[in-house]
Structure formats: structure tokens, C-alpha cells
Write a protein that holds these residues in place. Structure first.
Motif, PDB file in Angstrom:
ATOM      1  N   THR A  54      46.320  30.538  31.176  1.00  0.00           N
ATOM      2  CA  THR A  54      45.959  30.950  29.827  1.00  0.00           C
ATOM      3  C   THR A  54      45.317  32.335  29.848  1.00  0.00           C
ATOM      4  OG1 THR A  54      43.697  30.106  29.840  1.00  0.00           O
ATOM      5  CG2 THR A  54      45.447  28.542  29.289  1.00  0.00           C
ATOM      6  N   ASP A  55      45.128  32.878  28.661  1.00  0.00           N
ATOM      7  CA  ASP A  55      44.505  34.198  28.536  1.00  0.00           C
ATOM      8  C   ASP A  55      43.042  34.180  28.974  1.00  0.00           C
ATOM      9  OD1 ASP A  55      46.239  35.279  25.492  1.00  0.00           O
ATOM     10  OD2 ASP A  55      46.936  34.827  27.511  1.00  0.00           O
ATOM     11  N   ALA A  56      42.476  33.023  29.180  1.00  0.00           N
ATOM     12  CA  ALA A  56      41.088  32.942  29.614  1.00  0.00           C
ATOM     13  C   ALA A  56      40.919  33.257  31.098  1.00  0.00           C
ATOM     14  CB  ALA A  56      40.539  31.535  29.328  1.00  0.00           C
ATOM     15  N   ASN A  57      42.009  33.244  31.818  1.00  0.00           N
ATOM     16  CA  ASN A  57      41.954  33.479  33.269  1.00  0.00           C
ATOM     17  C   ASN A  57      42.732  34.752  33.579  1.00  0.00           C
ATOM     18  OD1 ASN A  57      41.630  33.264  36.012  1.00  0.00           O
ATOM     19  ND2 ASN A  57      42.940  31.465  36.253  1.00  0.00           N
ATOM     20  N   THR A  58      42.041  35.876  33.512  1.00  0.00           N
ATOM     21  CA  THR A  58      42.693  37.161  33.712  1.00  0.00           C
ATOM     22  C   THR A  58      41.878  38.039  34.646  1.00  0.00           C
ATOM     23  OG1 THR A  58      41.591  38.108  31.764  1.00  0.00           O
ATOM     24  CG2 THR A  58      43.793  37.177  31.430  1.00  0.00           C
ATOM     25  N   TYR A  59      42.545  39.038  35.177  1.00  0.00           N
ATOM     26  CA  TYR A  59      41.911  40.038  36.039  1.00  0.00           C
ATOM     27  C   TYR A  59      42.459  41.407  35.656  1.00  0.00           C
ATOM     28  CZ  TYR A  59      41.625  43.224  39.976  1.00  0.00           C
ATOM     29  OH  TYR A  59      41.430  44.341  40.744  1.00  0.00           O
ATOM     30  N   TYR A  60      41.576  42.394  35.694  1.00  0.00           N
ATOM     31  CA  TYR A  60      41.973  43.773  35.460  1.00  0.00           C
ATOM     32  C   TYR A  60      41.392  44.664  36.554  1.00  0.00           C
ATOM     33  CZ  TYR A  60      43.141  42.174  30.766  1.00  0.00           C
ATOM     34  OH  TYR A  60      43.680  41.501  29.705  1.00  0.00           O
ATOM     35  N   ALA A  61      42.180  45.596  37.021  1.00  0.00           N
ATOM     36  CA  ALA A  61      41.653  46.606  37.921  1.00  0.00           C
ATOM     37  C   ALA A  61      40.622  47.442  37.177  1.00  0.00           C
ATOM     38  CB  ALA A  61      42.785  47.493  38.433  1.00  0.00           C
ATOM     39  N   ASP A  62      39.633  47.924  37.881  1.00  0.00           N
ATOM     40  CA  ASP A  62      38.585  48.720  37.247  1.00  0.00           C
ATOM     41  C   ASP A  62      39.161  49.921  36.506  1.00  0.00           C
ATOM     42  OD1 ASP A  62      36.074  48.261  39.873  1.00  0.00           O
ATOM     43  OD2 ASP A  62      36.621  47.011  38.157  1.00  0.00           O
ATOM     44  N   SER A  63      40.221  50.484  37.034  1.00  0.00           N
ATOM     45  CA  SER A  63      40.793  51.691  36.440  1.00  0.00           C
ATOM     46  C   SER A  63      41.419  51.459  35.073  1.00  0.00           C
ATOM     47  CB  SER A  63      41.846  52.288  37.386  1.00  0.00           C
ATOM     48  OG  SER A  63      42.867  51.347  37.644  1.00  0.00           O
ATOM     49  N   VAL A  64      41.713  50.198  34.725  1.00  0.00           N
ATOM     50  CA  VAL A  64      42.365  49.919  33.443  1.00  0.00           C
ATOM     51  C   VAL A  64      41.524  49.023  32.558  1.00  0.00           C
ATOM     52  CG1 VAL A  64      44.606  50.138  34.567  1.00  0.00           C
ATOM     53  CG2 VAL A  64      43.649  47.857  34.176  1.00  0.00           C
ATOM     54  N   ALA A  98      55.619  37.220  40.036  1.00  0.00           N
ATOM     55  CA  ALA A  98      55.221  35.834  39.817  1.00  0.00           C
ATOM     56  C   ALA A  98      54.829  35.163  41.128  1.00  0.00           C
ATOM     57  CB  ALA A  98      56.365  35.053  39.158  1.00  0.00           C
ATOM     58  N   ASP A  99      53.806  34.319  41.038  1.00  0.00           N
ATOM     59  CA  ASP A  99      53.304  33.591  42.197  1.00  0.00           C
ATOM     60  C   ASP A  99      53.085  32.129  41.810  1.00  0.00           C
ATOM     61  OD1 ASP A  99      49.988  33.334  43.576  1.00  0.00           O
ATOM     62  OD2 ASP A  99      51.875  32.690  44.486  1.00  0.00           O
ATOM     63  N   ARG A 100      53.687  31.208  42.516  1.00  0.00           N
ATOM     64  CA  ARG A 100      53.523  29.779  42.245  1.00  0.00           C
ATOM     65  C   ARG A 100      52.420  29.150  43.102  1.00  0.00           C
ATOM     66  NH1 ARG A 100      56.842  25.465  40.245  1.00  0.00           N
ATOM     67  NH2 ARG A 100      55.459  23.677  40.124  1.00  0.00           N
ATOM     68  N   THR A 101      52.294  29.660  44.307  1.00  0.00           N
ATOM     69  CA  THR A 101      51.415  29.021  45.280  1.00  0.00           C
ATOM     70  C   THR A 101      49.984  28.907  44.786  1.00  0.00           C
ATOM     71  OG1 THR A 101      52.782  29.849  47.087  1.00  0.00           O
ATOM     72  CG2 THR A 101      50.547  29.136  47.639  1.00  0.00           C
ATOM     73  N   ASN A 102      49.487  29.952  44.131  1.00  0.00           N
ATOM     74  CA  ASN A 102      48.077  30.018  43.746  1.00  0.00           C
ATOM     75  C   ASN A 102      47.862  29.689  42.282  1.00  0.00           C
ATOM     76  OD1 ASN A 102      46.839  31.085  46.317  1.00  0.00           O
ATOM     77  ND2 ASN A 102      48.375  32.670  45.939  1.00  0.00           N
ATOM     78  N   PHE A 103      48.810  28.991  41.653  1.00  0.00           N
ATOM     79  CA  PHE A 103      48.718  28.771  40.206  1.00  0.00           C
ATOM     80  C   PHE A 103      47.409  28.118  39.804  1.00  0.00           C
ATOM     81  CE2 PHE A 103      49.791  28.181  35.955  1.00  0.00           C
ATOM     82  CZ  PHE A 103      49.427  26.898  35.592  1.00  0.00           C
ATOM     83  N   GLY A 104      46.919  27.149  40.554  1.00  0.00           N
ATOM     84  CA  GLY A 104      45.751  26.394  40.138  1.00  0.00           C
ATOM     85  C   GLY A 104      44.428  27.097  40.355  1.00  0.00           C
ATOM     86  N   ILE A 105      44.442  28.306  40.911  1.00  0.00           N
ATOM     87  CA  ILE A 105      43.175  28.956  41.226  1.00  0.00           C
ATOM     88  C   ILE A 105      42.418  29.286  39.939  1.00  0.00           C
ATOM     89  CG2 ILE A 105      44.012  31.348  41.240  1.00  0.00           C
ATOM     90  CD1 ILE A 105      42.385  31.649  43.884  1.00  0.00           C
ATOM     91  N   PRO A 106      41.124  28.992  39.901  1.00  0.00           N
ATOM     92  CA  PRO A 106      40.383  29.181  38.644  1.00  0.00           C
ATOM     93  C   PRO A 106      40.118  30.649  38.304  1.00  0.00           C
ATOM     94  CG  PRO A 106      38.922  28.403  40.378  1.00  0.00           C
ATOM     95  CD  PRO A 106      40.316  28.344  40.932  1.00  0.00           C
ATOM     96  N   ARG A 107      40.157  31.523  39.289  1.00  0.00           N
ATOM     97  CA  ARG A 107      39.907  32.930  39.034  1.00  0.00           C
ATOM     98  C   ARG A 107      41.018  33.759  39.676  1.00  0.00           C
ATOM     99  NH1 ARG A 107      34.182  34.204  41.286  1.00  0.00           N
ATOM    100  NH2 ARG A 107      34.561  36.203  40.259  1.00  0.00           N
ATOM    101  N   VAL A 108      41.916  34.264  38.874  1.00  0.00           N
ATOM    102  CA  VAL A 108      43.088  34.954  39.433  1.00  0.00           C
ATOM    103  C   VAL A 108      42.717  36.234  40.149  1.00  0.00           C
ATOM    104  CG1 VAL A 108      44.789  33.986  37.866  1.00  0.00           C
ATOM    105  CG2 VAL A 108      43.542  36.061  37.199  1.00  0.00           C
ATOM    106  N   GLN A 109      41.529  36.765  39.899  1.00  0.00           N
ATOM    107  CA  GLN A 109      41.142  37.998  40.574  1.00  0.00           C
ATOM    108  C   GLN A 109      41.111  37.806  42.078  1.00  0.00           C
ATOM    109  OE1 GLN A 109      37.125  37.801  38.598  1.00  0.00           O
ATOM    110  NE2 GLN A 109      36.497  38.692  40.527  1.00  0.00           N
ATOM    111  N   LEU A 110      40.964  36.570  42.524  1.00  0.00           N
ATOM    112  CA  LEU A 110      40.894  36.306  43.958  1.00  0.00           C
ATOM    113  C   LEU A 110      42.244  36.461  44.651  1.00  0.00           C
ATOM    114  CD1 LEU A 110      38.565  33.167  43.875  1.00  0.00           C
ATOM    115  CD2 LEU A 110      37.931  35.544  44.302  1.00  0.00           C
TER     116      LEU A 110
END
Length: 130
Positions: A54-64, A98-110
Motif C-alpha cells: 500500500t501507499d503507507a509503505n514507501t521509501y524515497y531517496a533523500d535526493s527526491v 518488481a521484487d516478490r521475495t521481500n513483499f512482506g517486509i514492513p519497511r521497503v526502505q530496507l
């Protein structure tokens, strides 16, 4: 197998905006982490943004951060990257992946690094120049 296709790249003036789209064909789209990466000439591919279920689990590079917004529509199998206040340093080929392996991770930044992603689009060129 997934197939990804980016669209929306263009030439834009500094300060302008663009919206990139990533269309994904294949099953179980909703169970993939989707990322946007970019590669400028002579530079390594770098992560721009990633999104989980969901949109609640996102990561952004500092530059953007604060300029780009990632979102997904699981009904339409698409992920968008809204880019604003574009700068010449944003010039690059932008790829979705796209990545399936890490789908369940609570923080995608990892896991938002290119080596974690198995499926890639062909890229779309974004050029920011006056």
C-alpha cells in the motif's frame, strides 16, 4: 513471469513536472514490491523510490524526498511516479522493477536496492534541461 513497461519520460524544463507510469502484466501483481530506479550516463543505477502493498509503505531517496510521490493501483496493475520541481540532476533513464521475495517486509526502505529486484522494464528517458 512479469513484464514491466515504463512510459511518460520526456524533455522538461527545470522546475517542471512529469508523471511516469509502470504497467505490469502477469499474475499476482499485488504481491510484489515495486521500485523506481534511475541511471544517468557514467553513473551507477540508483534507487529513487519503492512501494510495498500500500501507499503507507514507501521509501524515497533523500535526493527526491518531498518532490517525488510513488503510488500504485493494484486493480489496474500500475505504479506511478509523480515528479515535481525537477532539476537537471534528475536527468536519467528511469526503470521500474518488481521484487516478490521481500513483499512482506514492513519497511521497503530496507530492501530498496537494485540487486533485490528480479524483473525490470526497458526504461524511459527523463531529461531536465532549459
Amino acid at each position: 513471469q512479469l513484464q514491466l513497461a515504463e512510459s511518460g519520460g520526456a524533455l522538461v524544463q527545470p522546475g517542471g513536472s512529469l508523471r511516469l507510469s509502470c504497467g505490469v502484466s502477469g499474475s499476482a501483481f499485488g504481491y510484489y514490491v515495486i521500485g523506481w530506479f534511475r541511471q544517468a550516463p557514467g553513473k551507477e543505477r540508483e534507487a529513487v523510490s519503492c512501494i510495498g502493498r500500500t501507499d503507507a509503505n514507501t521509501y524515497y531517496a533523500d535526493s527526491v524526498k518531498g518532490r517525488f510521490t510513488i503510488s500504485r493501483d493494484n486493480d489496474k496493475n500500475t505504479v506511478s511516479l509523480q515528479m515535481s520541481s525537477l532539476e537537471p540532476d534528475d536527468t536519467a533513464v528511469y526503470y521500474c522493477a518488481a521484487d516478490r521475495t521481500n513483499f512482506g517486509i514492513p519497511r521497503v526502505q530496507l530492501i530498496c536496492v537494485a540487486s533485490n529486484f528480479d524483473y525490470w522494464g526497458q526504461g524511459t528517458q527523463v531529461t531536465v534541461s532549459s
